[in-house]
Design a protein around this motif. Structure first.
Motif, PDB file in Angstrom:
ATOM      1  N   LYS A  48      -7.527  26.795  37.090  1.00 19.47           N
ATOM      2  CA  LYS A  48      -7.574  25.334  37.063  1.00 19.47           C
ATOM      3  C   LYS A  48      -6.549  24.772  36.074  1.00 19.47           C
ATOM      4  O   LYS A  48      -6.245  25.386  35.049  1.00 19.47           O
ATOM      5  CB  LYS A  48      -8.965  24.852  36.666  1.00 19.47           C
ATOM      6  CG  LYS A  48     -10.047  25.105  37.708  1.00 19.47           C
ATOM      7  CD  LYS A  48     -11.391  24.557  37.212  1.00 19.47           C
ATOM      8  CE  LYS A  48     -12.489  24.807  38.227  1.00 19.47           C
ATOM      9  NZ  LYS A  48     -13.794  24.302  37.738  1.00 19.47           N
ATOM     10  N   TYR A  98      -4.752  20.545  34.918  1.00 26.44           N
ATOM     11  CA  TYR A  98      -4.685  19.099  35.167  1.00 26.44           C
ATOM     12  C   TYR A  98      -3.261  18.770  35.607  1.00 26.44           C
ATOM     13  O   TYR A  98      -2.295  19.098  34.908  1.00 26.44           O
ATOM     14  CB  TYR A  98      -5.039  18.313  33.905  1.00 26.44           C
ATOM     15  CG  TYR A  98      -6.514  18.256  33.617  1.00 26.44           C
ATOM     16  CD1 TYR A  98      -7.300  17.204  34.093  1.00 26.44           C
ATOM     17  CD2 TYR A  98      -7.136  19.260  32.876  1.00 26.44           C
ATOM     18  CE1 TYR A  98      -8.658  17.159  33.840  1.00 26.44           C
ATOM     19  CE2 TYR A  98      -8.496  19.214  32.604  1.00 26.44           C
ATOM     20  CZ  TYR A  98      -9.252  18.155  33.094  1.00 26.44           C
ATOM     21  OH  TYR A  98     -10.596  18.109  32.845  1.00 26.44           O
ATOM     22  N   ILE A 125      -7.817  17.331  38.370  1.00 24.62           N
ATOM     23  CA  ILE A 125      -7.972  18.779  38.256  1.00 24.62           C
ATOM     24  C   ILE A 125      -7.432  19.428  39.526  1.00 24.62           C
ATOM     25  O   ILE A 125      -7.747  19.010  40.634  1.00 24.62           O
ATOM     26  CB  ILE A 125      -9.440  19.177  38.017  1.00 24.62           C
ATOM     27  CG1 ILE A 125      -9.869  18.769  36.605  1.00 24.62           C
ATOM     28  CG2 ILE A 125      -9.623  20.687  38.192  1.00 24.62           C
ATOM     29  CD1 ILE A 125     -11.248  19.235  36.204  1.00 24.62           C
ATOM     30  N   SER A 178      -4.283  23.625  30.972  1.00 25.24           N
ATOM     31  CA  SER A 178      -4.466  24.622  32.010  1.00 25.24           C
ATOM     32  C   SER A 178      -5.286  25.792  31.485  1.00 25.24           C
ATOM     33  O   SER A 178      -5.412  25.987  30.277  1.00 25.24           O
ATOM     34  CB  SER A 178      -3.087  25.118  32.475  1.00 25.24           C
ATOM     35  OG  SER A 178      -3.201  26.113  33.465  1.00 25.24           O
ATOM     36  N   ASN A 191     -13.641  20.056  31.105  1.00 28.94           N
ATOM     37  CA  ASN A 191     -13.865  18.913  32.009  1.00 28.94           C
ATOM     38  C   ASN A 191     -13.931  17.570  31.279  1.00 28.94           C
ATOM     39  O   ASN A 191     -14.031  16.523  31.906  1.00 28.94           O
ATOM     40  CB  ASN A 191     -15.125  19.121  32.857  1.00 28.94           C
ATOM     41  CG  ASN A 191     -16.395  19.216  32.029  1.00 28.94           C
ATOM     42  OD1 ASN A 191     -16.356  19.156  30.798  1.00 28.94           O
ATOM     43  ND2 ASN A 191     -17.529  19.363  32.692  1.00 28.94           N
TER      44      ASN A 191
END
Length: 333
Positions: A4, A6, A19, A96, A303
């Motif tokens: 994941k 951003y 995301i 990241s 998050n």
């Protein structure tokens, strides 16, 4: 195979970040792959996302300029690099769970160094060091005025100036920030709405300050140059809310003012290799002496990154905000 991050697809508000799920790419020669443990947030990240920073990344890009991680893959013909902890200083890519970066752009550190500190101390410490030691050439008993003092650069600058026995004056925007500064040992805290020149001239016995470290572009709000002593030094570190101001050249002439722009990362890249090594060594020495210890830390999960960026943008933060990824477990801090 996937991780994941951003992604910034459009310049503007931090709320526009999304995301994203990325597939791992192969390494090129002299690159390493790190799993990111902790990410340090800063106002520079916000400027990068807005597209108003002096360096502009091509869209789309993964923002984030500072982090700490563990090397999990290398293509440097050096297997000893694997599982080493490192500080990542980059113009992008740190928001990241993983990053690919050239080996020359990371700083290897002890695996015992707390990841949250490692991810958030170096950039601000470097800025303070370059500003005060390399540029201003601070000396004992100098008077220094610091704006934006409750943030990480401000706190590091206070601690560095205190270590070298300077007389420190700080400008605070509210009582909470003023209280933090006084707890750090700052004897003279002035509120932004005060008659700043009058208070500084009284405190310095009409001499004025030798150095102004303007971290947030406070000159746009008040003419703090009038507080400088003859041949004083005005150091520009950054701006908030696009508060960029103009300085009349005749004013610089009359008081023989020296004006410096502080770009610490660029300074480190352009200086000699021997001086670069010396600067990095000095910063870690000061860290071990607890000179570069920013408080308070606010630690949040991955998050919550966008939410925490808005707090920095709205100037509601103090100290340093750190984001932990899923890889930071209790035994890897």
């Amino acid at each position: 195979m996937y991780y994941k991050n951003y992604l910034c697809k459009k310049l503007g508000k931090v709320e526009n970040l999304k995301i994203n799920i990325s597939k791992k790419k192969p390494l090129k020669k002299n690159q390493v792959r790190l799993k990111i443990l902790s990410i340090g947030l800063s106002y520079v990240d916000i400027l990068m996302i807005k597209g108003t920073y002096q360096h502009k990344n091509e869209l789309p890009f993964i923002p984030g300029t500072e982090a700490c991680g563990i090397i999990i893959e290398e293509k440097c013909n050096n297997a000893k690099l694997l599982n080493k902890k490192a500080i990542i200083i980059s113009k992008k890519g740190c928001f990241s769970e993983e990053i690919i970066i050239e080996l020359s752009k990371i700083i290897l550190i002890s695996n015992k160094m707390p990841s949250e500190e490692a991810a958030s101390f170096f950039s601000s410490s470097l800025t303070s060091y370059i500003a005060l030691k390399e540029t201003a050439k601070i000396k004992k008993n100098d008077f220094i005025l610091i704006t934006g003092a409750s943030g990480s650069i401000g706190q590091n600058s206070i601690m560095l100036a205190s270590h070298f026995k300077l007389n420190i004056i700080c400008i605070a925007s509210n009582k909470k920030k003023a209280s933090l500064l006084r707890k750090m040992g700052v004897k003279k805290v002035i509120f932004a709405e005060d008659n700043i020149k009058k208070k500084i001239m009284t405190y310095t016995k009409n001499k004025g300050v030798d150095i102004i470290l303007d971290i947030n572009g406070f000159l746009k709000e008040k003419n703090i140059l009038s507080c400088l002593a003859w041949n004083g030094k005005y150091l520009i570190v950054g701006f908030t809310n696009n508060n960029i101001s103009s300085i009349k050249t005749n004013y610089i002439l009359i008081k023989s003012i020296q004006v410096f722009g502080i770009r610490a990362g660029e300074y480190l890249r352009r200086t000699t290799m021997s001086n670069k090594k010396k600067i990095i060594k000095d910063i870690f020495k000061l860290y071990k002496k607890k000179i570069f210890k920013v408080k308070p830390y606010k630690v949040q999960p991955f998050n919550k990154l966008i939410e925490e960026l808005t707090i920095i943008r709205d100037r509601k933060s103090m100290g340093k905000i750190v984001i932990n990824t899923k890889y930071l477990s209790s035994d890897s801090k």
